[in-house]
Design an enzyme around this catalytic site. Sequence first.
Site, PDB file in Angstrom:
ATOM      1  N   HIS A   5      11.418  53.096 -82.769  1.00  0.00           N
ATOM      2  CA  HIS A   5      12.189  52.182 -83.437  1.00  0.00           C
ATOM      3  C   HIS A   5      12.299  50.886 -82.945  1.00  0.00           C
ATOM      4  O   HIS A   5      12.750  49.988 -83.530  1.00  0.00           O
ATOM      5  CB  HIS A   5      13.351  52.994 -84.040  1.00  0.00           C
ATOM      6  CG  HIS A   5      14.612  52.767 -83.052  1.00  0.00           C
ATOM      7  ND1 HIS A   5      14.419  53.223 -81.725  1.00  0.00           N
ATOM      8  CD2 HIS A   5      15.793  52.231 -83.406  1.00  0.00           C
ATOM      9  CE1 HIS A   5      15.569  53.116 -80.967  1.00  0.00           C
ATOM     10  NE2 HIS A   5      16.421  52.281 -82.140  1.00  0.00           N
ATOM     11  N   SER A  29       9.063  41.099 -81.840  1.00  0.00           N
ATOM     12  CA  SER A  29       9.224  42.210 -82.266  1.00  0.00           C
ATOM     13  C   SER A  29       7.772  42.398 -83.124  1.00  0.00           C
ATOM     14  O   SER A  29       6.805  41.757 -82.898  1.00  0.00           O
ATOM     15  CB  SER A  29      10.286  42.086 -83.717  1.00  0.00           C
ATOM     16  OG  SER A  29      11.354  41.612 -83.065  1.00  0.00           O
ATOM     17  N   LYS A  33      23.756  36.888 -83.479  1.00  0.00           N
ATOM     18  CA  LYS A  33      24.356  38.302 -82.956  1.00  0.00           C
ATOM     19  C   LYS A  33      25.627  38.435 -83.147  1.00  0.00           C
ATOM     20  O   LYS A  33      26.649  37.522 -83.305  1.00  0.00           O
ATOM     21  CB  LYS A  33      23.840  38.182 -81.573  1.00  0.00           C
ATOM     22  CG  LYS A  33      22.420  38.493 -81.500  1.00  0.00           C
ATOM     23  CD  LYS A  33      22.182  38.901 -79.800  1.00  0.00           C
ATOM     24  CE  LYS A  33      22.453  40.594 -79.802  1.00  0.00           C
ATOM     25  NZ  LYS A  33      21.542  41.475 -80.696  1.00  0.00           N
ATOM     26  N   ALA A  91      12.631  48.615 -78.756  1.00  0.00           N
ATOM     27  CA  ALA A  91      12.420  48.763 -77.412  1.00  0.00           C
ATOM     28  C   ALA A  91      12.889  49.763 -76.485  1.00  0.00           C
ATOM     29  O   ALA A  91      12.204  50.453 -75.551  1.00  0.00           O
ATOM     30  CB  ALA A  91      12.701  47.328 -77.025  1.00  0.00           C
ATOM     31  N   MET A 115      15.674  39.979 -77.906  1.00  0.00           N
ATOM     32  CA  MET A 115      16.041  38.911 -78.651  1.00  0.00           C
ATOM     33  C   MET A 115      15.149  37.560 -77.939  1.00  0.00           C
ATOM     34  O   MET A 115      15.015  36.312 -78.361  1.00  0.00           O
ATOM     35  CB  MET A 115      17.349  38.069 -78.667  1.00  0.00           C
ATOM     36  CG  MET A 115      17.938  38.212 -77.332  1.00  0.00           C
ATOM     37  SD  MET A 115      19.589  37.709 -77.860  1.00  0.00           S
ATOM     38  CE  MET A 115      20.513  37.759 -75.844  1.00  0.00           C
ATOM     39  N   PHE A 137      21.327  42.092 -85.174  1.00  0.00           N
ATOM     40  CA  PHE A 137      20.939  40.767 -85.164  1.00  0.00           C
ATOM     41  C   PHE A 137      20.341  40.249 -86.619  1.00  0.00           C
ATOM     42  O   PHE A 137      19.659  41.180 -87.372  1.00  0.00           O
ATOM     43  CB  PHE A 137      20.082  40.569 -84.142  1.00  0.00           C
ATOM     44  CG  PHE A 137      18.523  41.090 -83.949  1.00  0.00           C
ATOM     45  CD1 PHE A 137      17.584  40.374 -85.134  1.00  0.00           C
ATOM     46  CD2 PHE A 137      18.163  42.263 -83.429  1.00  0.00           C
ATOM     47  CE1 PHE A 137      16.317  40.937 -85.144  1.00  0.00           C
ATOM     48  CE2 PHE A 137      17.174  42.735 -83.440  1.00  0.00           C
ATOM     49  CZ  PHE A 137      16.000  42.243 -84.251  1.00  0.00           C
TER      50      PHE A 137
END
Lengths: 141, 478
Positions: B401, B382, B477, B403, B378, B202
Site C-alpha cells: 500500500h 508514487s 500536508k 513505502a 513526498m 496528503f
Amino acid sequence: MYTNRGFIETDHGADIRIKIWAPTFEQLLEEAIKALGNLIACKDKDLQKISKTLFLKSSTKEELIVTTLEELLFLFEKEGFIPLEGKVMDLSNKYKVKIKVKGRYLEEEEPTKNIIKGVTFHGLKITTNGNKIFTYIVFDV
Amino acid sequence: MKIVEYSPYIWRIPKEGEMLVDGIVFASKEMIEDIKNDHSLQQVANVATLPGIQKAAFGMPDIHWGYGFPIGGVAAMELKTGVISPGGVGYDINCGVRLLKTQFSLSEIENKLEELVTLLFKNIPTGIGKKKSDIKISTKSLNKLLKEGMKWTLDEGFAREEDLEYIEDNGTIEGADPNTVSQRAKERGVFQLGSLGSGNHFLEIQVVNEIYRKKEAQTLGIDKGQIVIMIHCGSRGLGHQVCSDYVKIMVKAMNKYGIKVPDKQLCCSPINSVEGQSYLKAMAAAANFAFVNRQVITYKVRKVFASVLGFHHKKIPIHTVYDVCHNIAKIETFKIDNKTKKLLVHRKGATRAFPPQNPFVPSKYRSIGQPVLIPGDMGRYSFILVGTQKAYQYTFGSTCHGAGRVLSRRKAKQQAKGRDLLKEMKDKGVIVKAAGMATVAEEMPIAYKDAEEVVNIVENVGISMKVAKLKPVAVIKG
C-alpha cells in the site's frame, strides 16, 4: 534511575509510544494525562486557565486509561482543549473515576507538536516493579 | 519465532505454538534485516493465531510495526468459524488513495503551480482540532451519506456520474448501517467532511515521470509528462471513533466467546456474532464516509483548478483514474484447496489487487486488471500498478500500500533538527505547504523505505505489475 513518577517517549515505527510510571494507579493516570498534553502542546505554557471535570467508567484499569485519554482527545478535537495536568478526585469504585483536568485552549494558528488521532490497547498492560507501576501506551498518529 | 527464506523475496514464519497457519512476508534480503528490527514479524505471527484464518498471515514489503496487526498485513477468515478484528482494519477505516488525471502537462501549469497549491491549501482543511470543513451537513444527511456512500455525493452535486465507475466497490460498501455508528463518531465526522487530516495524509500534484507498460497506461489514460493529482486520506475522526468504540466492545466480547489473543489490540469477535455483524455495518458506514471525503476533496480540487486555469468546475478536464481502500475488511470469494469459498479479508495497510477479467474491476480496465495506487514519500515518487491473477490466487487479491516507514516519527524529528526541509524540498522541485513543521519532519523522505524497492518486490513476487511512476511537484500536508 526513574523519578518517582513521570513519562518518556520511546520508539515506535509509525506511531507514538510512551512509557509511564508512578507509585499508584491514580498517579499513573495523572501522568498519562500530562503525557498527552505534552505530546500535543508545542509551547511550554503554564497557562492552565481552564478546568474540566470528567466522570468516566470502565471495566478494567487499562480500559480506564484508554477511556480517559480518548475523552481528552475528543475535547481537543472538538474544542482545542489541551490537557496539561490531571488530578484524580475520586476512584472509590475501582473503575469509576472523577478527574479534574486543568489545561488551556489551543491558540489561533498555534501549531501542535504531534497530531494524536487515537489511543490504542496495543501492548497495554500495567506492571509492577518494586514500589512503582509501569505501563506503555501507543497513540495512533 | 523463526523466519526462513522460502524463495527469493518470500520469507516464511513457520507455524508454531498458538499459530494456526504460517506467516508469509515479502521482502528483499536487505529489507528483511530492517523488518527484523521492529515488532512487525511478531505481529504477523500473532495474526496467525486468530480463529478461522486461512492459508497464511501475510506481510507485504511495506510492512512495519502497527498496533495489533502489522501495517502491511493481510489475513482472510473463514466466514463460519472466523473472526473480525477492528485492529485488522485500523483506526482510519478506508484510509485510501484516489488518483485524478488531468489533460494538462507540467509546462502548461508550471507558472500557476504556486497559486494552485496556495488555494488548495486554503480550501482543503488540514490538521486536526479546531480547523473545520466548510461543508455543513445535517444529521439526517450524514446518516444518508453513511448508508449510501458515493451515491450521496451525486445527489449533493459533489460528483460526476463517471466518478462512481472508477472507485473500489463504486464507492459504496454494502450493508452500512448508520444506527451502528455512535453519536460521538457522527459528531466528530460531521464537521470534517472534505478535510485531509494529518500524519501521512496528503494531496499531491504529480507529473507522470515514467511509463513501464504502454498498453496498461493507455487504458488508464496515463501518459508521460501528464499532470495527475493524488489524494491520500480516510474517514477522519468518524472512522477513528468507530474503531475505538468497537475495540472496547470486542475486548469485552472475547470473554463471552472464549477467544484469547496475544495482544489486546487484536481483539475480535466471531464474524456471525452480534458484535461482529454490528462492527461490519459500522465499518462499512465509515468506509462510505471515507469515499465521500475523498470525493468532496476531488470536488474542491476541480473548483480550485477551474478557477486558476479559467474553466467551469463542472467542465474542467480532471477525471478519476481510480480510488482504492488501504484499511478495510471485505467479504470476497476465493478458491482454497480447489473449493470456492467466501472469506472475510482484512487488509490493514494493504491494497486489493484484482486481476484482469475480474467482474469487480471497472469494465474499461477489465483487460488490464484493477489499478493499484501506491503513494511514496513526498520527495521521491508514487506508483500506479495493476493487480494480477497470482495476487488473486496467492494473497487473497492483495498487494502493498505504500513505502512503509523505516524511521520512527521521533527519530525522523531528531534527524530533521536544524534543517530547512521546505527549502530542501523546493530545491528538489517540490513545493510543500503544511499545517505544521512537525509533520513535515516526520514525513521527510528518509523516514520511508524507497517505494520503488517495495513495488519492485511485489512485481518480482508477481502480485502486481508496475504501470507508471509519478513524481510530486507540489504537496499539501496536515
